[in-house]
Write an enzyme that holds these catalytic residues in place. Sequence first.
Site, PDB file in Angstrom:
ATOM      1  N   LYS A 180      -3.848  10.857   4.948  1.00 40.29           N
ATOM      2  CA  LYS A 180      -3.517  10.141   6.179  1.00 40.29           C
ATOM      3  C   LYS A 180      -2.561  11.044   6.959  1.00 40.29           C
ATOM      4  O   LYS A 180      -1.336  11.016   6.762  1.00 40.29           O
ATOM      5  CB  LYS A 180      -2.840   8.811   5.868  1.00 40.29           C
ATOM      6  CG  LYS A 180      -3.644   7.889   4.928  1.00 40.29           C
ATOM      7  CD  LYS A 180      -3.194   8.042   3.508  1.00 40.29           C
ATOM      8  CE  LYS A 180      -3.733   6.990   2.566  1.00 40.29           C
ATOM      9  NZ  LYS A 180      -5.129   6.759   2.526  1.00 40.29           N
ATOM     10  N   ASP A 203       0.204  19.783  18.373  1.00 39.14           N
ATOM     11  CA  ASP A 203       0.893  20.812  19.167  1.00 39.14           C
ATOM     12  C   ASP A 203       1.850  21.700  18.372  1.00 39.14           C
ATOM     13  O   ASP A 203       2.790  22.261  18.957  1.00 39.14           O
ATOM     14  CB  ASP A 203       1.668  20.142  20.321  1.00 39.14           C
ATOM     15  CG  ASP A 203       0.755  19.454  21.319  1.00 39.14           C
ATOM     16  OD1 ASP A 203      -0.455  19.745  21.313  1.00 39.14           O
ATOM     17  OD2 ASP A 203       1.242  18.611  22.092  1.00 39.14           O
ATOM     18  N   HIS A 250      -8.844  11.355   1.371  1.00 42.54           N
ATOM     19  CA  HIS A 250      -7.959  10.194   1.274  1.00 42.54           C
ATOM     20  C   HIS A 250      -6.652  10.431   2.030  1.00 42.54           C
ATOM     21  O   HIS A 250      -5.777   9.569   2.082  1.00 42.54           O
ATOM     22  CB  HIS A 250      -7.669   9.888  -0.210  1.00 42.54           C
ATOM     23  CG  HIS A 250      -6.994   8.567  -0.430  1.00 42.54           C
ATOM     24  ND1 HIS A 250      -5.667   8.462  -0.792  1.00 42.54           N
ATOM     25  CD2 HIS A 250      -7.462   7.300  -0.339  1.00 42.54           C
ATOM     26  CE1 HIS A 250      -5.349   7.182  -0.921  1.00 42.54           C
ATOM     27  NE2 HIS A 250      -6.405   6.456  -0.640  1.00 42.54           N
ATOM     28  N   ASP A 278      17.452  10.076  -7.336  1.00 35.27           N
ATOM     29  CA  ASP A 278      18.899  10.288  -7.147  1.00 35.27           C
ATOM     30  C   ASP A 278      19.352  10.218  -5.697  1.00 35.27           C
ATOM     31  O   ASP A 278      20.449  10.691  -5.366  1.00 35.27           O
ATOM     32  CB  ASP A 278      19.324  11.634  -7.746  1.00 35.27           C
ATOM     33  CG  ASP A 278      19.240  11.648  -9.276  1.00 35.27           C
ATOM     34  OD1 ASP A 278      19.115  10.560  -9.868  1.00 35.27           O
ATOM     35  OD2 ASP A 278      19.290  12.740  -9.858  1.00 35.27           O
ATOM     36  N   HIS A 281       0.816  -1.216   0.000  1.00 30.96           N
ATOM     37  CA  HIS A 281       0.000   0.000   0.000  1.00 30.96           C
ATOM     38  C   HIS A 281       0.858   1.278   0.000  1.00 30.96           C
ATOM     39  O   HIS A 281       0.344   2.377   0.107  1.00 30.96           O
ATOM     40  CB  HIS A 281      -0.912  -0.034   1.238  1.00 30.96           C
ATOM     41  CG  HIS A 281      -2.008   0.975   1.233  1.00 30.96           C
ATOM     42  ND1 HIS A 281      -2.090   2.001   2.156  1.00 30.96           N
ATOM     43  CD2 HIS A 281      -3.078   1.132   0.415  1.00 30.96           C
ATOM     44  CE1 HIS A 281      -3.160   2.726   1.914  1.00 30.96           C
ATOM     45  NE2 HIS A 281      -3.785   2.237   0.867  1.00 30.96           N
ATOM     46  N   LYS A 295       3.332   4.418  -1.154  1.00 32.00           N
ATOM     47  CA  LYS A 295       3.484   5.356  -2.276  1.00 32.00           C
ATOM     48  C   LYS A 295       4.821   6.049  -2.085  1.00 32.00           C
ATOM     49  O   LYS A 295       4.958   6.917  -1.217  1.00 32.00           O
ATOM     50  CB  LYS A 295       2.362   6.406  -2.317  1.00 32.00           C
ATOM     51  CG  LYS A 295       0.974   5.823  -2.602  1.00 32.00           C
ATOM     52  CD  LYS A 295       0.226   5.558  -1.355  1.00 32.00           C
ATOM     53  CE  LYS A 295      -1.151   4.971  -1.631  1.00 32.00           C
ATOM     54  NZ  LYS A 295      -1.771   4.421  -0.423  1.00 32.00           N
TER      55      LYS A 295
END
Length: 517
Positions: free
Chosen positions: A437, A442, A435, A263, A256, A258
């Site tokens: 996450k 603080d 979508h 480089d 899952h 991404k």
Amino acid sequence: MKISIKKAKKMLRIVFGRTGMVVLSLLLQVAVLFGVFHFLGEYMVYIYGSFTLLSVAVMIHILNEKSDPSFKLVWIIPVLIFPVFGACFYLFVQLQIGTKFIAKRLEIVIKETDPFLEQNEEVIENLKKESLHMTRLANYMNQRGGYPIYQNTEVTYFPLGEDKFEEMKKQLKAAKKFIFLEYFIVERGIMWNSILEILEEKVKEGVEVRFLYDGMCCMILLPYSYPEKMKEKGIKCKMFSPIKPALSTYQNNRDHRKILVIDGHTAFTGGVNLADEYINKVERFGHWKDTAIMLKGDAVKSFTFMFLQMWNINEREKENYSQYLLPPALEQKGELGFVMPYGDSPMDKESVGELVYMDILDTAKRYVHIMTPYLILDSQMIRALSYAAKSGVETVIIMPHIPDKIFAYLLARTYYQELLEAGVKIYEYTPGFVHAKVFVSDDEKAVVGTINLDFRSLYLHFECAGMIYKNPEVKKIEEDFQNTLLKCQEITIEECKKYPFYKKWVGKVLRLFAPLM
């Protein structure tokens, strides 16, 4: 009319294509299993007695396993209701060769990369001056998760997928040595076609390009032969765990993540996949709210090796890892704070993603603000969220108002009232689907990555994220949260009580299977 014909053609491709064949094959295997039980019907008295003893042994084993109580419940119910089939199915799952092979190979490649991911002691000493608690978290992550904490890393936050996409293209065009891409969803369209065009140009310039994507894509989004087509263009390409027509639990552990690494000095992560809905070029569930971060500097090394670990799971030739290293900065720049990239694996039984989230909740002084597309919680996370709110920490969750998966949304609604009564505030993003996450706390800490607040992300999938501490970009993440909140509607206890009765009960039934959703 044209739309209907198009939909019909798409359905026919699914039914009679690879997806349909995979589903049919799985159903046939289930039918064969039930057929065997029926065939042995005349011996069922003896078989049932034997399997009753086996079921008792299985139950004792499940109760003593080191796993979340919710997972235990999911197994105990079928073993109790269907003693023979339930016990056999449990043993079938536990004895999976594919899962053990991946776990073993991953253990080997992690040991190979360990020498390249050693913690810089000067960074730890600098962290101690800022926070002893953050030092303990960094020590835990280094010892159990395998990833160090860094300084000298610039962070750029992207409040929308289209923002990431534009910067992503600029950075890809500037690549000189190598490009690593690892994504869960890849679909041909404006976004992927634009990126692929750049990758083809880079290959011609002599840049090494590796492309790893999750095998779920082969069900509908990409043809099974897509890696071969990429290789023809000079791009090294693999599917992680392609879906096969066989009953196997290792196919439940999806990649899952991404990740884009360029480089060794630039990395991207976050919720944004390579498909047009993520950049709002295609509307699926209203406006698509997603987030991402770009790192430049020392912390990119962890994402480089995170990718190489996954790439080399099924490689036999040993990787020359050192060629992808950049020399670390000589001076540790305090004004950039600290960055801790990390991966989470379902194979090591260490719930890194969940523990980092709970650590933020446990140590927050003023607020914890969360964006997540799914809310399917175990008992530990419910307690952590509730305790934070009850102790006076402003605990706010933004959820989608237009869900992408209706059953996951109905299940999420079953947690709303309990959390609201504890003092947690819940909002839904009215323009569409969230979508993102994101955890931010603080004005000091933030996590942006791929890890949802559900069982699949926290226990079953390969995931990744970046934790940012005392970096100037944390305030921008909080600013984006507040801007998003302006487009949300607050959910109240009264509204929860008025929620349709049948939807409540569907959610309650689904909660029995929450660890699978």
